[in-house]
Design an enzyme around this catalytic site. Structure first.
Site, PDB file in Angstrom:
ATOM      1  N   TYR A   1      32.034   8.788  45.965  1.00 57.32           N
ATOM      2  CA  TYR A   1      30.816   9.343  46.586  1.00 57.32           C
ATOM      3  C   TYR A   1      30.958  10.861  46.717  1.00 57.32           C
ATOM      4  CZ  TYR A   1      26.504   9.080  49.337  1.00 57.32           C
ATOM      5  OH  TYR A   1      25.204   9.209  49.774  1.00 57.32           O
TER       6      TYR A   1
ATOM      7  N   LYS B   1      25.370  14.668  52.560  1.00 53.86           N
ATOM      8  CA  LYS B   1      24.757  13.793  53.572  1.00 53.86           C
ATOM      9  C   LYS B   1      25.137  14.244  54.979  1.00 53.86           C
ATOM     10  CE  LYS B   1      22.445  10.814  51.040  1.00 53.86           C
ATOM     11  NZ  LYS B   1      20.985  11.015  50.903  1.00 53.86           N
TER      12      LYS B   1
ATOM     13  N   THR C   1      19.824   0.642  43.503  1.00 54.72           N
ATOM     14  CA  THR C   1      18.674   1.429  43.034  1.00 54.72           C
ATOM     15  C   THR C   1      19.143   2.305  41.878  1.00 54.72           C
ATOM     16  OG1 THR C   1      19.209   3.286  44.472  1.00 54.72           O
ATOM     17  CG2 THR C   1      17.748   1.608  45.399  1.00 54.72           C
TER      18      THR C   1
HETATM   19  O1  0WD Z   1      22.516   2.510  48.350  1.00 55.63           O
HETATM   20  C1  0WD Z   1      21.567   3.269  48.308  1.00 55.63           C
HETATM   21  N1  0WD Z   1      20.709   3.180  47.331  1.00 55.63           N
HETATM   22  C2  0WD Z   1      21.399   4.281  49.382  1.00 55.63           C
HETATM   23  C3  0WD Z   1      20.568   5.353  49.188  1.00 55.63           C
HETATM   24  C4  0WD Z   1      22.168   4.103  50.620  1.00 55.63           C
HETATM   25  C5  0WD Z   1      21.911   5.123  51.610  1.00 55.63           C
HETATM   26  C6  0WD Z   1      21.083   6.179  51.370  1.00 55.63           C
HETATM   27  N2  0WD Z   1      20.436   6.288  50.172  1.00 55.63           N
HETATM   28  C7  0WD Z   1      19.566   7.456  49.967  1.00 55.63           C
HETATM   29  C8  0WD Z   1      19.793   8.249  48.709  1.00 55.63           C
HETATM   30  O2  0WD Z   1      20.911   9.094  48.803  1.00 55.63           O
HETATM   31  C9  0WD Z   1      18.493   9.037  48.645  1.00 55.63           C
HETATM   32  O3  0WD Z   1      18.557  10.123  49.541  1.00 55.63           O
HETATM   33  O4  0WD Z   1      18.227   7.037  49.889  1.00 55.63           O
HETATM   34  C10 0WD Z   1      17.474   8.019  49.185  1.00 55.63           C
HETATM   35  C11 0WD Z   1      16.666   7.307  48.113  1.00 55.63           C
HETATM   36  O5  0WD Z   1      17.519   6.812  47.132  1.00 55.63           O
HETATM   37  P1  0WD Z   1      17.306   5.468  46.297  1.00 55.63           P
HETATM   38  O6  0WD Z   1      16.050   4.806  46.684  1.00 55.63           O
HETATM   39  O7  0WD Z   1      18.571   4.737  46.376  1.00 55.63           O
HETATM   40  O8  0WD Z   1      17.244   6.020  44.809  1.00 55.63           O
HETATM   41  P2  0WD Z   1      16.104   6.285  43.727  1.00 55.63           P
HETATM   42  O9  0WD Z   1      15.214   5.122  43.597  1.00 55.63           O
HETATM   43  O10 0WD Z   1      16.820   6.726  42.488  1.00 55.63           O
HETATM   44  O11 0WD Z   1      15.296   7.507  44.333  1.00 55.63           O
HETATM   45  C12 0WD Z   1      15.834   8.781  44.515  1.00 55.63           C
HETATM   46  C13 0WD Z   1      14.909   9.767  43.863  1.00 55.63           C
HETATM   47  C14 0WD Z   1      15.114  10.165  42.420  1.00 55.63           C
HETATM   48  O12 0WD Z   1      15.295   9.249  41.531  1.00 55.63           O
HETATM   49  P3  0WD Z   1      16.395   9.553  40.327  1.00 55.63           P
HETATM   50  O13 0WD Z   1      17.334   8.387  40.453  1.00 55.63           O
HETATM   51  O14 0WD Z   1      15.599   9.580  39.112  1.00 55.63           O
HETATM   52  O15 0WD Z   1      17.133  10.849  40.588  1.00 55.63           O
HETATM   53  O16 0WD Z   1      15.006  11.077  44.342  1.00 55.63           O
HETATM   54  C15 0WD Z   1      14.135  11.839  43.554  1.00 55.63           C
HETATM   55  C16 0WD Z   1      13.953  11.113  42.245  1.00 55.63           C
HETATM   56  O17 0WD Z   1      12.693  10.558  42.157  1.00 55.63           O
HETATM   57  N3  0WD Z   1      14.619  13.155  43.217  1.00 55.63           N
HETATM   58  C17 0WD Z   1      13.831  14.240  43.315  1.00 55.63           C
HETATM   59  N4  0WD Z   1      12.552  14.362  43.736  1.00 55.63           N
HETATM   60  C18 0WD Z   1      12.026  15.590  43.672  1.00 55.63           C
HETATM   61  N5  0WD Z   1      12.695  16.661  43.246  1.00 55.63           N
HETATM   62  C19 0WD Z   1      14.616  15.302  42.850  1.00 55.63           C
HETATM   63  C20 0WD Z   1      13.978  16.566  42.820  1.00 55.63           C
HETATM   64  N6  0WD Z   1      14.617  17.660  42.390  1.00 55.63           N
HETATM   65  N7  0WD Z   1      15.845  14.838  42.500  1.00 55.63           N
HETATM   66  C21 0WD Z   1      15.837  13.517  42.740  1.00 55.63           C
END
Ligand code: 0WD
Length: 261
Positions: free
Chosen positions: A155, A162, A193
């Protein structure tokens, strides 16, 4: 319908598996009107049908790495909503090479900068841009992970980002409290995800989580969504600057119960 009459902007909905999708579904169920931002044109394809299903046609491009893009997106939003009641920051990113291998060996100045910029500063940047349009009793919400508090393999610099995001939550809460705007974070357990698939051995994280968590399982985006809806509602009017764990209790247990000997 405890979000009836609330207008909430959702960021970071990349596809149906995104945590933001679980949050959007729960908020829609509770009566909120929703708007969405997407990072780039490529993301629109997955987002559009989900937004449509949730009764929203407000889809706005916003790349949080660019102040110009953030500014333009709020100008766009203003065409639909004069004021609104909060946003969900569900965005995190670090370059792939930062999330693979030993922390000291792989972490670079550039990787550190990008991870903190996209995963933490963007929360402040969005709050800054949204502030003039936020109603009394608004709520901002971000998504964090236990890696902010405890180390774990791979991580790496995301843990540092974070930790910054969690401090950001407290400082934003202090800054916006006098405007009656609340700022909170949910620390979610691991959920499969797109972003999670960038962390090496994620499957192992899921199985270890289930072994140690008091509930004996992982959590779903729907469960995170329910808490997100509550935190952005007036039922949570006394809660701000708080990190709420939605992780089946994992962070509270030092060892799996089946290790008691
Ligand atoms: O286990 C997990 N999935 C956890 C996620 C556990 C605890 C926290 N999180 C957090 C992540 O760190 C993140 O902050 O939850 C948040 C959402 O994450 P997610 O739902 O797991 O992941 P995802 O569906 O990929 O959404 C995150 C999105 C990006 O998707 P990708 O994977 O293509 O990077 O963040 C967006 C993008 O759509 N993103 C941005 N949006 C605008 N501008 C940018 C950017 N520059 N970079 C990433």
């Amino acid at each position: 319908m405890f979000l009836k009459d609330k207008k909430i902007l959702i960021t970071g909905l990349a596809n149906k598996y995104s945590i933001a999708a679980g949050i959007a579904h729960a908020m829609h169920r509770e009566g909120a009107s929703l708007a969405f931002t997407y990072q780039n044109e490529r993301m629109l394809k997955n987002l559009a049908p989900i937004a449509n299903e949730l009764g929203s046609s407000i889809l706005i491009e916003c790349d949080v790495s660019s102040d110009d893009s953030i500014k333009k997106s709020f100008t766009q939003l203003k065409k639909h909503w004069d004021t609104f009641d909060g946003f969900v920051h569900s965005i995190g990113f670090a370059p792939a090479d930062q999330l693979l291998g030993d922390f000291v060996d792989v972490t670079t100045r550039e990787g550190f900068k990008i991870a903190h910029d996209i995963s933490s500063y963007s929360f402040t940047a969005l709050a800054k841009a949204a502030k003039p349009m936020l109603n009394d009793s608004s709520a901002l919400l971000t998504l964090t992970y236990l890696g902010a508090m405890q180390s774990l393999p791979n991580y790496n610099v995301m843990g540092l980002a974070k930790a910054s995001l969690e401090a950001n939550t407290r400082f934003l809460a202090a800054s916006l409290g006098s405007d009656n705007i609340r700022v909170n974070a949910i620390s979610a357990g691991p959920i499969k995800t797109l972003a999670a698939s960038g962390v090496k051995n994620f499957r192992k994280m899921l199985s270890q989580h289930s072994e140690r968590a008091p509930l004996g399982r992982t959590v779903t985006s729907e469960e995170v969504g329910n808490v997100a809806a509550f935190l952005c509602s007036d039922y949570a009017s006394g809660i701000t600057g708080e990190i709420t764990y939605v992780d089946a209790g994992f962070n509270t247990a030092a060892m799996p119960l089946n290790d008691k000997g």
